[in-house]
Design a protein around this motif. Structure first.
Motif, PDB file in Angstrom:
ATOM      1  N   VAL A 135       1.026  -1.131   0.101  1.00 16.12           N
ATOM      2  CA  VAL A 135      -0.132  -0.130  -0.094  1.00 16.12           C
ATOM      3  C   VAL A 135       1.045   1.300  -0.114  1.00 16.12           C
ATOM      4  O   VAL A 135       1.819   1.347   0.974  1.00 16.12           O
ATOM      5  N   LEU A 136       0.553   2.195  -0.870  1.00 17.80           N
ATOM      6  CA  LEU A 136       1.373   3.492  -0.840  1.00 17.80           C
ATOM      7  C   LEU A 136       0.445   4.472   0.086  1.00 17.80           C
ATOM      8  O   LEU A 136      -0.756   4.742  -0.598  1.00 17.80           O
ATOM      9  N   ILE A 137       0.730   5.068   1.038  1.00 19.00           N
ATOM     10  CA  ILE A 137       0.052   5.975   2.027  1.00 19.00           C
ATOM     11  C   ILE A 137       0.544   7.172   1.518  1.00 19.00           C
ATOM     12  O   ILE A 137       1.746   7.581   1.859  1.00 19.00           O
ATOM     13  N   THR A 146      -4.710   6.613  -0.199  1.00 18.57           N
ATOM     14  CA  THR A 146      -3.862   4.930  -0.085  1.00 18.57           C
ATOM     15  C   THR A 146      -4.252   4.845  -1.583  1.00 18.57           C
ATOM     16  O   THR A 146      -5.096   5.082  -2.231  1.00 18.57           O
ATOM     17  N   SER A 147      -3.245   3.667  -1.984  1.00 21.49           N
ATOM     18  CA  SER A 147      -3.100   3.537  -3.581  1.00 21.49           C
ATOM     19  C   SER A 147      -2.357   2.312  -3.530  1.00 21.49           C
ATOM     20  O   SER A 147      -1.572   1.782  -2.419  1.00 21.49           O
ATOM     21  N   VAL A 148      -2.422   1.393  -4.522  1.00 17.10           N
ATOM     22  CA  VAL A 148      -1.686   0.263  -4.779  1.00 17.10           C
ATOM     23  C   VAL A 148      -0.154   0.518  -4.756  1.00 17.10           C
ATOM     24  O   VAL A 148      -0.024   1.105  -5.621  1.00 17.10           O
ATOM     25  N   VAL A 182      -9.789  -2.376  -5.415  1.00 12.84           N
ATOM     26  CA  VAL A 182     -11.079  -1.638  -4.720  1.00 12.84           C
ATOM     27  C   VAL A 182     -10.697  -1.050  -3.426  1.00 12.84           C
ATOM     28  O   VAL A 182     -10.908  -0.094  -2.527  1.00 12.84           O
ATOM     29  N   ARG A 183      -9.847  -2.083  -2.443  1.00 13.13           N
ATOM     30  CA  ARG A 183      -9.733  -1.937  -1.125  1.00 13.13           C
ATOM     31  C   ARG A 183      -8.576  -0.621  -1.077  1.00 13.13           C
ATOM     32  O   ARG A 183      -8.752   0.007   0.077  1.00 13.13           O
ATOM     33  N   TYR A 184      -7.600  -0.729  -1.753  1.00 12.24           N
ATOM     34  CA  TYR A 184      -6.573   0.232  -1.600  1.00 12.24           C
ATOM     35  C   TYR A 184      -6.638   1.636  -1.991  1.00 12.24           C
ATOM     36  O   TYR A 184      -6.027   2.651  -1.758  1.00 12.24           O
ATOM     37  N   SER A 185      -7.744   1.866  -3.036  1.00  5.85           N
ATOM     38  CA  SER A 185      -7.579   3.242  -3.723  1.00  5.85           C
ATOM     39  C   SER A 185      -8.859   4.094  -3.215  1.00  5.85           C
ATOM     40  O   SER A 185      -9.863   3.701  -3.157  1.00  5.85           O
TER      41      SER A 185
END
Length: 206
Positions: A135-137, A146-148, A182-185
């Motif tokens: 995860v990129l925060i 957050t994103s992948v 979906v979860r990370y974006s």
């Protein structure tokens, strides 16, 4: 530090009021754990070796003991961040936390954490964005986005769709990638960018 790890195991159990675990007294648990650690052997080039530091990789007990060891190590750090109402998370040996302190104060805190135990040393990455696992925060004007996260060295490779694998392997590959997106974006733009990269990856893999 095997003996120290067992001492911390007992401290952990007492901290949470365990005198027994599934009717096994904690002094017996310590003795059993000591046998497990001391009698851990392996073979290399037809010679037997006994492990004297650490535990066996892949062992469920070793992982549990390592997490309890880290519980002891991180107590001071967690307490300091909790007082400041910050976010703290750890997965095995990867740590993420937020802070509104100055960079000098954060560096000092991490330097102190590096002195908690000689066998644990932190490699730090400080900034308005940081990867944690996959995860990129990012801190965008006080809001965490957050994103992948994709490592720079990562290849756009999955199981080739033309390979001889059961159909569920390919379905799971696609489902997992979409679920992660979906979860990370946090934002739609991040999700759309991840979907674009996924499509390119799947085309590349046939």
């Amino acid at each position: 530090p095997q003996e120290e790890s067992l001492d911390i195991l007992i401290e952990f159990l007492l901290q949470y009021d365990y005198q027994k675990v599934q009717n096994i007294p904690i002094d017996i648990i310590r003795k059993l754990a000591l046998i497990f650690i001391n009698e851990n052997v392996f073979v290399y080039e037809k010679k037997f070796y006994r492990r004297v530091i650490g535990g066996a990789m892949g062992s469920a007990f070793t992982l549990t003991l390592a997490n309890i060891f880290m519980w002891k190590w991180e107590k001071q750090l967690v307490h300091r961040l909790k007082v400041s109402n910050e976010i703290y998370g750890r997965c095995v040996d990867d740590i993420f936390f937020t802070s509104n302190d100055s960079l000098e104060s954060i560096d000092q805190m991490l330097d102190e954490a590096n002195n908690f135990h000689p066998n644990i040393k932190l490699v730090r990455q400080i900034g308005r964005s940081a990867p944690f696992l996959d995860v990129l925060i990012e801190n965008r004007k006080g809001t965490l986005i957050t994103s992948v996260y994709h490592k720079e060295a990562a290849e756009p490779y999955v199981v080739p769709f033309g390979s001889n694998h059961p159909d569920h392997v390919f379905r799971n590959t696609v489902d997992t990638a979409i679920t992660r997106a979906v979860r990370y974006s946090t934002a739609v733009s991040e999700f759309e960018e991840e979907i674009r990269q996924m499509k390119l990856m799947f085309v590349y893999n046939g």
